[in-house]
Design an enzyme around this catalytic site. Structure first.
Site, PDB file in Angstrom:
ATOM      1  N   SER A   1      15.307   1.843  26.940  1.00  0.00           N
ATOM      2  CA  SER A   1      16.629   1.867  26.779  1.00  0.00           C
ATOM      3  C   SER A   1      16.724   1.356  25.214  1.00  0.00           C
ATOM      4  O   SER A   1      15.921   0.616  25.021  1.00  0.00           O
ATOM      5  CB  SER A   1      17.511   0.992  27.854  1.00  0.00           C
TER       6      SER A   1
ATOM      7  N   TYR B   1      19.405  -6.952  31.803  1.00  0.00           N
ATOM      8  CA  TYR B   1      18.655  -5.373  31.362  1.00  0.00           C
ATOM      9  C   TYR B   1      18.192  -5.182  30.360  1.00  0.00           C
ATOM     10  O   TYR B   1      16.977  -4.555  30.186  1.00  0.00           O
ATOM     11  CB  TYR B   1      19.943  -4.608  31.722  1.00  0.00           C
TER      12      TYR B   1
ATOM     13  N   LYS C   1      14.135  -4.638  29.450  1.00  0.00           N
ATOM     14  CA  LYS C   1      13.538  -2.965  28.625  1.00  0.00           C
ATOM     15  C   LYS C   1      12.740  -3.494  27.539  1.00  0.00           C
ATOM     16  O   LYS C   1      11.925  -2.843  27.332  1.00  0.00           O
ATOM     17  CB  LYS C   1      14.889  -2.339  28.265  1.00  0.00           C
TER      18      LYS C   1
END
Ligand SMILES: NC(=O)c1ccc[n+]([C@@H]2O[C@H](COP(=O)([O-])OP(=O)(O)OC[C@H]3O[C@@H](n4cnc5c(N)ncnc54)[C@H](OP(=O)(O)O)[C@@H]3O)[C@@H](O)[C@H]2O)c1
Length: 227
Positions: free
Chosen positions: A137, A152, A156
């Protein structure tokens, strides 16, 4: 002989679209979900080129059970797309992130893809054109990092580091990270500007690279991004 592709987390969203497009490109595709019934239903939607199987990438036991089935029953893997991920902390601050959210997110989004790749390595080594795509991402890009979704985003960034290390350790394969952009899925929400087809494009491109294609890179819209 058809190439065999595994797309983790392919019951819906970007993963389903990647699995669907790989089947259209004449691959045999393994579709996975944490639920066996959901995986089977998604595979049936794709058609006879797809088979569904249960897989929880946050659980090492589930990864090993799945990999043993793949080695025993299918015996081949050319394309691994590590797509499954969770986003639990979109509205949280790094100052308030709980140990549970951090650990679950890292286990699912970063450790899972690493263990998955390790578990299917004998099959990738036997492939004439092994490709690994880690679905990352833009949120994991350190050079543009904000305060958005701390667990998150860090998961990534870690996944991108895993990509670099795997690319170096597996010179016979092409191993890359892809940023699909902001896509209309359960995770991205309905206000996202991109369709699943647009989100899947760079992933499909990386999954089907020629032998002289790049390895160890991070790509958005088929263009290399800074880390
Ligand atoms: N959507 C976006 O805007 C966006 C932006 C940047 C990056 N991404 C990345 O793109 C990838 C796909 O995202 P998406 O938007 O398609 O997400 P999604 O719609 O929420 O779908 C997530 C998929 O992952 C599976 N999954 C979740 N936890 C799992 C686990 N522990 N083990 C195995 N499978 C699991 C889900 O399957 P079950 O629930 O059936 O198990 C589902 O198939 C992710 O890596 C995400 O980080 C998405």
């Amino acid at each position: 002989m058809r190439n065999v592709a595994l797309v983790t987390g392919s019951s819906r969203g970007i993963g389903f679209e990647v699995a669907r497009q790989l089947a259209v490109r004449d691959c045999s595709v393994i579709v996975t979900s944490r639920s066996k019934d959901t995986a089977t239903a998604a595979a049936e939607k794709i058609g006879s080129a797809a088979v569904g199987h249960e897989l929880d990438t946050s659980d090492e036991g589930s990864i090993m059970t799945f990999a043993n089935w793949l080695i025993r029953e299918i015996g081949r893997l050319d394309i691994l797309v590590n797509n499954a991920a969770i986003l639990f902390d979109e509205n949280e601050s790094i100052l308030g992130t709980s140990a549970e959210t951090f650990e679950t997110t890292m286990r699912t989004n970063a450790l899972g893809p690493l263990l998955m790749t390790q578990a299917v390595l004998p099959l990738l080594r036997s492939s004439k054109a092994a490709r690994v795509v880690n679905v990352s991402s833009g949120a994991g890009q350190i050079s543009s990092m904000t305060s958005y979704a701390p667990s998150y985003s860090i998961s990534k960034t870690t996944l991108n580091a895993i990509t670099v290390m795997l690319a170096s350790a597996l010179p016979f394969a092409r191993v890359n990270s892809a940023d699909p952009g902001w896509v209309r899925t359960d995770m991205g929400g309905q206000n996202a500007p991109r369709s699943v087809e647009e989100g899947a494009d760079t992933i499909i491109w990386l999954a089907t690279l020629p032998d002289n294609g790049p390895s160890g890179g991070f790509f958005h819209d088929r263009k290399r991004m800074a880390w």
